[in-house]
Design an enzyme around this catalytic site. Structure first.
Site, mmCIF file in Angstrom:
data_model
loop_
_atom_site.group_PDB
_atom_site.id
_atom_site.type_symbol
_atom_site.label_atom_id
_atom_site.label_comp_id
_atom_site.label_asym_id
_atom_site.label_seq_id
_atom_site.Cartn_x
_atom_site.Cartn_y
_atom_site.Cartn_z
ATOM 1 N N SER A 127 -4.540 -48.910 16.888
ATOM 2 C CA SER A 127 -5.767 -49.697 17.036
ATOM 3 C C SER A 127 -6.232 -50.182 15.675
ATOM 4 O O SER A 127 -6.048 -49.487 14.659
ATOM 5 C CB SER A 127 -6.841 -48.795 17.654
ATOM 6 O OG SER A 127 -8.094 -49.418 17.598
ATOM 7 N N TYR A 155 -11.908 -40.673 17.561
ATOM 8 C CA TYR A 155 -10.906 -41.468 18.293
ATOM 9 C C TYR A 155 -9.957 -42.148 17.308
ATOM 10 O O TYR A 155 -8.727 -42.075 17.440
ATOM 11 C CB TYR A 155 -11.596 -42.511 19.185
ATOM 12 C CG TYR A 155 -10.666 -43.597 19.669
ATOM 13 C CD1 TYR A 155 -9.727 -43.347 20.667
ATOM 14 C CD2 TYR A 155 -10.696 -44.876 19.102
ATOM 15 C CE1 TYR A 155 -8.856 -44.336 21.096
ATOM 16 C CE2 TYR A 155 -9.836 -45.866 19.525
ATOM 17 C CZ TYR A 155 -8.920 -45.599 20.522
ATOM 18 O OH TYR A 155 -8.047 -46.580 20.936
ATOM 19 N N LYS A 159 -5.712 -41.781 16.317
ATOM 20 C CA LYS A 159 -4.708 -42.855 16.175
ATOM 21 C C LYS A 159 -4.024 -42.758 14.812
ATOM 22 O O LYS A 159 -2.809 -42.929 14.698
ATOM 23 C CB LYS A 159 -5.374 -44.223 16.352
ATOM 24 C CG LYS A 159 -5.918 -44.488 17.746
ATOM 25 C CD LYS A 159 -4.806 -44.597 18.769
ATOM 26 C CE LYS A 159 -5.317 -44.779 20.182
ATOM 27 N NZ LYS A 159 -4.283 -44.705 21.205
HETATM 28 P P1 NAD Z 1 -7.011 -47.331 29.837
HETATM 29 O O1 NAD Z 1 -7.935 -46.171 29.871
HETATM 30 O O2 NAD Z 1 -7.197 -48.424 30.813
HETATM 31 O O3 NAD Z 1 -5.499 -46.816 29.915
HETATM 32 C C1 NAD Z 1 -5.104 -45.527 29.495
HETATM 33 C C2 NAD Z 1 -4.358 -44.894 30.655
HETATM 34 O O4 NAD Z 1 -3.924 -43.593 30.245
HETATM 35 C C3 NAD Z 1 -5.228 -44.713 31.884
HETATM 36 O O5 NAD Z 1 -4.556 -45.225 33.012
HETATM 37 C C4 NAD Z 1 -5.403 -43.204 31.996
HETATM 38 O O6 NAD Z 1 -5.513 -42.778 33.354
HETATM 39 C C5 NAD Z 1 -4.146 -42.704 31.327
HETATM 40 N N1 NAD Z 1 -4.259 -41.368 30.754
HETATM 41 C C6 NAD Z 1 -5.267 -40.853 30.005
HETATM 42 N N2 NAD Z 1 -4.992 -39.578 29.668
HETATM 43 C C7 NAD Z 1 -3.780 -39.284 30.210
HETATM 44 C C8 NAD Z 1 -2.954 -38.137 30.194
HETATM 45 N N3 NAD Z 1 -3.331 -37.011 29.594
HETATM 46 N N4 NAD Z 1 -1.770 -38.187 30.858
HETATM 47 C C9 NAD Z 1 -1.377 -39.319 31.494
HETATM 48 N N5 NAD Z 1 -2.122 -40.422 31.541
HETATM 49 C C10 NAD Z 1 -3.303 -40.426 30.885
HETATM 50 O O7 NAD Z 1 -7.057 -47.915 28.345
HETATM 51 P P2 NAD Z 1 -6.434 -49.234 27.739
HETATM 52 O O8 NAD Z 1 -7.549 -50.096 27.288
HETATM 53 O O9 NAD Z 1 -5.390 -49.779 28.612
HETATM 54 O O10 NAD Z 1 -5.776 -48.621 26.435
HETATM 55 C C11 NAD Z 1 -4.412 -48.252 26.403
HETATM 56 C C12 NAD Z 1 -4.081 -47.723 25.025
HETATM 57 O O11 NAD Z 1 -4.394 -48.708 24.044
HETATM 58 C C13 NAD Z 1 -4.856 -46.470 24.638
HETATM 59 O O12 NAD Z 1 -4.006 -45.638 23.885
HETATM 60 C C14 NAD Z 1 -5.963 -47.017 23.759
HETATM 61 O O13 NAD Z 1 -6.394 -46.048 22.827
HETATM 62 C C15 NAD Z 1 -5.246 -48.145 23.056
HETATM 63 N N6 NAD Z 1 -6.133 -49.203 22.578
HETATM 64 C C16 NAD Z 1 -6.988 -49.818 23.442
HETATM 65 C C17 NAD Z 1 -7.824 -50.830 22.975
HETATM 66 C C18 NAD Z 1 -8.809 -51.502 23.888
HETATM 67 O O14 NAD Z 1 -9.761 -52.098 23.387
HETATM 68 N N7 NAD Z 1 -8.646 -51.451 25.204
HETATM 69 C C19 NAD Z 1 -7.747 -51.237 21.645
HETATM 70 C C20 NAD Z 1 -6.851 -50.589 20.793
HETATM 71 C C21 NAD Z 1 -6.035 -49.573 21.272
HETATM 72 C C1 WQD Z 2 -17.154 -55.948 20.267
HETATM 73 C C2 WQD Z 2 -18.384 -56.528 19.603
HETATM 74 C C3 WQD Z 2 -20.137 -54.926 19.284
HETATM 75 C C4 WQD Z 2 -20.926 -54.230 23.495
HETATM 76 C C5 WQD Z 2 -13.708 -51.077 20.278
HETATM 77 C C6 WQD Z 2 -13.146 -49.868 19.611
HETATM 78 C C7 WQD Z 2 -11.813 -50.207 19.023
HETATM 79 C C8 WQD Z 2 -10.902 -50.808 20.062
HETATM 80 C C9 WQD Z 2 -11.541 -51.953 20.756
HETATM 81 C C10 WQD Z 2 -9.685 -49.008 21.038
HETATM 82 C C11 WQD Z 2 -18.971 -55.581 18.559
HETATM 83 C C12 WQD Z 2 -20.560 -56.003 20.240
HETATM 84 C C13 WQD Z 2 -20.409 -54.713 22.307
HETATM 85 C C14 WQD Z 2 -22.261 -54.577 23.837
HETATM 86 C C15 WQD Z 2 -22.436 -55.850 21.809
HETATM 87 N N1 WQD Z 2 -10.590 -49.864 21.074
HETATM 88 N N2 WQD Z 2 -21.154 -55.500 21.480
HETATM 89 N N3 WQD Z 2 -22.959 -55.377 22.982
HETATM 90 O O1 WQD Z 2 -16.326 -52.020 18.976
HETATM 91 O O2 WQD Z 2 -14.945 -54.019 18.246
HETATM 92 O O3 WQD Z 2 -13.863 -52.101 19.315
HETATM 93 O O4 WQD Z 2 -12.805 -51.534 21.272
HETATM 94 O O5 WQD Z 2 -8.927 -48.773 20.146
HETATM 95 O O6 WQD Z 2 -11.316 -49.003 18.539
HETATM 96 O O7 WQD Z 2 -14.036 -49.471 18.578
HETATM 97 O O8 WQD Z 2 -15.240 -53.543 20.705
HETATM 98 O O9 WQD Z 2 -15.949 -54.657 22.755
HETATM 99 O O10 WQD Z 2 -17.138 -52.546 22.033
HETATM 100 O O11 WQD Z 2 -17.460 -54.632 20.723
HETATM 101 O O12 WQD Z 2 -23.123 -56.567 21.059
HETATM 102 O O13 WQD Z 2 -22.817 -54.156 24.851
HETATM 103 O O14 WQD Z 2 -19.398 -56.699 20.591
HETATM 104 O O15 WQD Z 2 -21.188 -54.583 18.423
HETATM 105 O O16 WQD Z 2 -19.455 -56.379 17.522
HETATM 106 P P1 WQD Z 2 -15.202 -52.912 19.216
HETATM 107 P P2 WQD Z 2 -16.446 -53.802 21.660
#
Ligand code: NAD
Ligand code: WQD
Length: 354
Positions: A127, A155, A159
């Site tokens: 991330s 979190y 990562k």
């Molecule tokens: P999500 O929660 O939709 O997907 C994660 C999946 O993992 C879910 O289906 C959940 O049921 C499953 N899971 C959780 N714990 C588990 C376990 N112990 N065993 C098996 N399955 C398990 O999230 P997402 O947004 O699709 O994110 C996927 C990956 O990408 C995550 O690793 C997240 O940290 C990373 N990521 C997400 C974002 C984002 O903004 N969505 C950004 C950067 C990184």
């Molecule tokens: C985006 C922008 C908020 C909600 C997070 C995690 C990051 C990654 C992606 C997993 C920011 C603003 C948000 C709201 C707002 N996930 N905001 N009102 O914080 O950039 O990233 O998700 O790895 O690790 O930190 O994403 O969508 O929460 O926010 O004003 O109700 O929107 O301040 O500027 P963020 P976000």
């Protein structure tokens, strides 16, 4: 025979889109998920779109016996794409040890099981959050991969630790390959309106919240801070369409399987930053009315700007994000309009007929 890819977290948001792209690219896919933040309905939607269905195991990545069983059942597994994790930044400060147990412990278990079964390619969901506040480092906005890392919450630290674990394992085992994919802000849905983000609890990210305001599940969006050093005072993020992001995984996987690059980090972003106000405006335009918002204090831990330099991925993976922001908004709108209850309702006939 097509190579088999194990996708952990494959019924989740990004995992389901990546599973779809893998199937479309001709891979066989085995999904492992414990459904803690997703539902099996995602598999039906994948099948609706592409006519193929991954094999599914309801299993927990922290459970060594369960993972062992999956690998033993599928000796053809050639590579793993590892999404399964807990991902709520705020919650990670409340129950940090649970985040370390699932995210770090689950990865150690996965890598050990892969090792035992001779599976040597792993694509990992890292991330942009690993960079922390990149504005602290001169010349690091937008953010290249060599920006010093320094996450500001548990979190993000899971990562960072997982990146090190995969790096160290690849160093110790030169035949291993690891792609550390640092995602910026994934958003959007499938253009058919059949697949999208459907978290089981309350969302905390901007786009799913905007979607809930648009369908009346919430009164207004709270804008977290208008005193940032940006042109309109709100924070800047690099929003990337989830299909572009999913395709980045296929590019990374192909790179690992063909070129054996060892362990390497790649930013997956568009390179273009947008403010919160710009997003509220863009999505309001899509919906056809001004979505109500309220300005509140900055959210703790938020930073001014997370925008990628994506050129390493562009050059080395031959991948580029191409889907415009407007399409993120249009696809999200179609998804929430047609599935206001997410996967808890069946897709409508109109949707199925396209
Ligand atoms: P999500 O929660 O939709 O997907 C994660 C999946 O993992 C879910 O289906 C959940 O049921 C499953 N899971 C959780 N714990 C588990 C376990 N112990 N065993 C098996 N399955 C398990 O999230 P997402 O947004 O699709 O994110 C996927 C990956 O990408 C995550 O690793 C997240 O940290 C990373 N990521 C997400 C974002 C984002 O903004 N969505 C950004 C950067 C990184
Ligand atoms: C985006 C922008 C908020 C909600 C997070 C995690 C990051 C990654 C992606 C997993 C920011 C603003 C948000 C709201 C707002 N996930 N905001 N009102 O914080 O950039 O990233 O998700 O790895 O690790 O930190 O994403 O969508 O929460 O926010 O004003 O109700 O929107 O301040 O500027 P963020 P976000």
């Amino acid at each position: 025979m097509s190579p088999t890819v194990l996708v952990t977290g494959g019924t989740g948001y990004i995992g389901s889109f990546t599973t779809l792209e893998l199937l479309l690219a001709g891979y066989d896919v085995v999904v492992v998920d414990n459904l803690s933040n997703s539902s099996e309905e995602a598999l039906n939607r994948i099948e609706l779109i592409c006519g193929k269905r991954p094999t599914f195991h309801n299993a927990d990545v922290t459970d060594p016996a369960a993972l062992e069983e999956v690998f033993a059942k599928h000796p053809g597994i050639d590579s793993v794409v590892h999404f399964a994790a807990l991902k709520a930044v705020g919650e990670s400060s409340e129950i940090p040890t649970e985040y370390y147990r699932v995210n770090v412990g689950g990865t150690i278990n996965l890598v050990a099981t892969m090792h035992k079964h001779g599976v040597k390619n792993i694509v990992f969901s890292s991330s942009a959050t690993v960079y922390g506040d990149a504005t602290k480092h001169e010349g690091m906005i937008p953010i290249p991969e060599n920006c010093p890392i320094g996450p500001t919450n548990p979190y993000g630290r899971t990562k960072m630790m997982i990146e090190s674990i995969i790096q160290d394992h690849c160093d110790a085992n030169p035949e291993w390959n690891g792609a550390l994919l640092r995602y910026f802000n994934p958003a959007g849905a499938h253009p058919t309106g059949v697949m999208g983000e459907d978290p089981l609890g309350a969302p905390f990210n901007l786009f799913p919240l905007l979607g809930q305001v648009a369908v009346g599940r919430r009164d207004k969006i709270k804008v977290f801070g208008v005193d940032y050093d940006s042109h309109d005072g709100t924070a800047i993020r690099d929003y990337i369409h989830v299909i572009d992001l999913a395709k980045g995984h296929i590019a990374a996987l192909d790179k690992l399987r063909k070129d054996h690059p060892g362990c390497r980090a790649w930013n997956l972003g568009t390179g273009k930053g947008s403010t919160v106000f710009e997003m509220v405006k863009a999505f309001s335009q899509t919906v056809g009315r001004d979505l109500p918002y309220e300005v509140v204090e900055r959210r703790k831990g938020d930073v001014l700007n997370l925008t990628a330099v994506p050129t390493r991925a562009n050059k080395e993976l031959g991948w580029k994000a191409t889907i415009p922001l407007q399409q993120i908004c249009d696809d999200l709108w179609k998804w929430v309009k047609n599935n206001p209850e997410g996967y808890r309702m069946q897709p409508t006939k109109e949707l199925l007929d396209g």
